[in-house]
Design an enzyme around this catalytic site. Structure first.
Site, mmCIF file in Angstrom:
data_model
loop_
_atom_site.group_PDB
_atom_site.id
_atom_site.type_symbol
_atom_site.label_atom_id
_atom_site.label_comp_id
_atom_site.label_asym_id
_atom_site.label_seq_id
_atom_site.Cartn_x
_atom_site.Cartn_y
_atom_site.Cartn_z
ATOM 1 N N GLY A 15 53.318 56.790 22.180
ATOM 2 C CA GLY A 15 52.490 55.856 22.595
ATOM 3 C C GLY A 15 51.171 56.449 23.145
ATOM 4 N N LYS A 103 62.419 60.402 13.756
ATOM 5 C CA LYS A 103 62.908 60.816 12.566
ATOM 6 C C LYS A 103 64.771 59.969 12.904
ATOM 7 C CE LYS A 103 62.030 62.774 16.208
ATOM 8 N NZ LYS A 103 61.133 63.746 17.664
ATOM 9 N N GLU A 127 54.312 61.557 9.376
ATOM 10 C CA GLU A 127 54.022 62.307 9.722
ATOM 11 C C GLU A 127 54.399 63.703 10.812
ATOM 12 O OE1 GLU A 127 53.335 66.310 9.291
ATOM 13 O OE2 GLU A 127 51.943 65.283 6.984
ATOM 14 N N GLU A 188 63.864 63.980 23.741
ATOM 15 C CA GLU A 188 64.631 63.021 22.541
ATOM 16 C C GLU A 188 65.326 62.506 24.412
ATOM 17 O OE1 GLU A 188 64.021 61.607 20.016
ATOM 18 O OE2 GLU A 188 62.837 64.001 19.857
ATOM 19 N N LYS A 203 65.166 66.282 11.018
ATOM 20 C CA LYS A 203 64.368 66.134 10.514
ATOM 21 C C LYS A 203 64.462 66.715 9.000
ATOM 22 C CE LYS A 203 61.604 66.626 14.729
ATOM 23 N NZ LYS A 203 61.755 67.610 15.971
#
Ligand SMILES: NC(=O)c1ccc[n+]([C@@H]2O[C@H](COP(=O)([O-])OP(=O)(O)OC[C@H]3O[C@@H](n4cnc5c(N)ncnc54)[C@H](O)[C@@H]3O)[C@@H](O)[C@H]2O)c1
Ligand SMILES: N[C@@H](CCO)C(=O)O
Ligand code: NA
Length: 433
Positions: A15, A103, A127, A188, A203
């Protein structure tokens, strides 16, 4: 002037990177889209010192952003699947386009989200969800659309590759390197997703759908992580001429699709084996094009923001522009061309490799190096070779210098009686970013 209004939900690593890229490159982005992109509303629990959001409306509740009638595009960067799913479906219900880097959300709930988007006539772009900054979904879904895709194989988890590389190069332990990857913003929220292969499987699910035209089927991916790999394994593999890489592989066998994520020995000399650290690389084999390779940063604030912002630009173009010029012919709008000049070769700067032949006499080298320094050229390295037919070959590497200055210096060096005037010059580019 009208602007495209984006709402950003989540102000963490990605962000804040997205805010910074949108602000820093605002002028160029507006020239590409045809209208400015304005951050109209941010949903965040707290401010993030990595970016400046002064003047931007902020809500603690991300649903305020999804329900803001001013927002054209909702950018989901909170991660996770529960709240994120609800948030995205809410925004779609409100007629907003979606950009996400998530994802897990796409791999597990994409089929449902795309259906909702279709019903409401909006787009969903993701993307950044695969291989971070590498525009791999665009390459696969558009650039290679002529091909029957035979297989896709890639290093698609930056954290895992960073850990394997550091273990190999620094002979350091797993836990220490993982903590470092977390501190760098690569991992993550739950880092077992990275080290146990879940993130790579998310992914791969997305890549396989775009490669083969199959629905998203995350539950069918075979998954093994890197947590059991030891330094001994890395060293033994090296003795056989292999490196261990954590690969996601999707292959069309003709009687079914292989979907698997696991540590894999690959030959040391192939390009994938040289992909280190947080870098990702994806190989795609198409029946017409043959094997192709895409390489770049797979995680991190701005590399990921690069893909997030590209998706915002793509949606922005769809919102603003005549269909025939959706992507302008030269990327920028025809009335927004820059008059920045193209440099002549004299004004180009690079390093130089110089090979000259000088007489075997005292003071010759001093003359050469003085001329270089008179022209503001500093020497990085110099080697004197064996005497050859009475002349001494000298090889000099210089630091970066303006070509015009180098030309001046070479003219004066060639004019020295003690130097053969046939001087070899090759430009040097280290290409480090
Ligand atoms: N970090 C990377 O390099 C990277 C790369 C590609 C994709 N992604 C994906 O991007 C997404 C964001 O990742 P990140 O690394 O920026 O994570 P992060 O943890 O740094 O940021 C997420 C932010 O969202 C906030 N948040 C979570 N739930 C919220 C809620 N309900 N309301 C308000 N705020 C909420 C958190 O407080 C945090 O600030 C994830 O889906 C991740 O998989 C990350
Ligand atoms: N945790 C992910 C972020 C990028 O998707 C990785 O390390 O690759
Ligand atoms: Na990408």
């Amino acid at each position: 002037m009208k602007s495209i209004k984006v709402g950003i939900a989540g102000l963490g690593t990605v962000g804040s990177g997205t805010v910074n890229v949108l602000k820093r490159n605002a002028g160029e982005i507006a020239r590409r889209v045809g209208q400015p992109i304005e951050i109209a509303h941010i949903g965040a629990r707290r401010e993030n010192p990595a970016c400046d959001i002064s003047g931007i409306r902020v809500s603690r509740d991300v649903f305020d952003v999804a329900n803001d009638p001013d927002v054209d595009i909702l950018v989901e960067l909170i991660g996770g699947t529960d709240v994120a799913r609800e948030l995205v479906l809410t925004a779609i219900g409100n007629g907003k386009h979606i950009v996400t880097a998530n994802k897990a959300l796409i791999a597990e709930h994409g089929n449902e989200i795309f259906l909702a988007a279709q019903e409401h006539g909006v787009d969903v772009a993701f993307e950044a969800a695969v291989a971070g900054g590498i525009p791999i979904l665009k390459a696969l879904g558009e650039g290679l659309a002529a091909n029957h895709i035979n297989w896709v194989a890639g290093i698609i988890n930056g954290t895992g590759n960073y850990i394997l590389t550091e273990m190999e190069q620094g002979a350091r332990g797993f836990e220490e390197v993982l903590a470092e990857a977390q501190a760098l913003g690569y991992a993550e929220a739950d880092p077992t997703f990275d080290v146990e292969g879940v993130d790579a499987a998310h992914k791969l699910t997305i890549l396989a759908s775009i490669a083969f035209g199959i629905p998203l089927q995350f539950s069918k991916v075979y998954m093994e992580g890197i947590s059991r790999i030891t330094i001994e394994d890395v060293n033994s593999a090296a003795q056989f001429g292999y490196r261990i890489k954590h690969l996601g592989i999707a292959r069309d066998t003709g009687n079914g699709i292989e979907l698997r994520v696991h540590p894999t020995l690959i030959p040391q000399e192939i390009m994938l084996a040289a992909v280190n650290g947080v870098m990702n690389a994806v190989m795609i084999d198409g029946d017409a094009v043959g094997p192709t390779l895409y390489y770049g940063a797979g995680a991190g604030a701005e590399p990921t923001a690069s893909a997030v912002v590209a998706d915002i630009i793509e949606l922005g173009r769809e919102l603003t522009v005549d269909h025939h010029e959706r992507v302008p012919y030269l990327g920028f709008h025809t009335d927004q061309m820059s008059d920045e000049p193209v440099l002549t070769i004299e004004d180009v700067s690079c390093g130089y490799y110089l090979r000259l032949h000088v007489q075997d006499k005292a003071g010759v080298l001093a003359d050469v190096t003085r001329i270089l320094s008179d022209n503001r050229i500093s020497i990085e390295a110099m080697v004197q070779k064996e005497v050859d037919e009475g002349l001494v070959p000298i090889v000099i590497l210089t630091h970066r210098v303006r070509e015009g200055d180098m030309n001046e210096a070479l003219k004066r060096i060639a004019a020295l009686d003690t130097v053969d005037n046939d001087i070899m010059r090759i430009r040097v580019e280290t290409l480090d970013a």
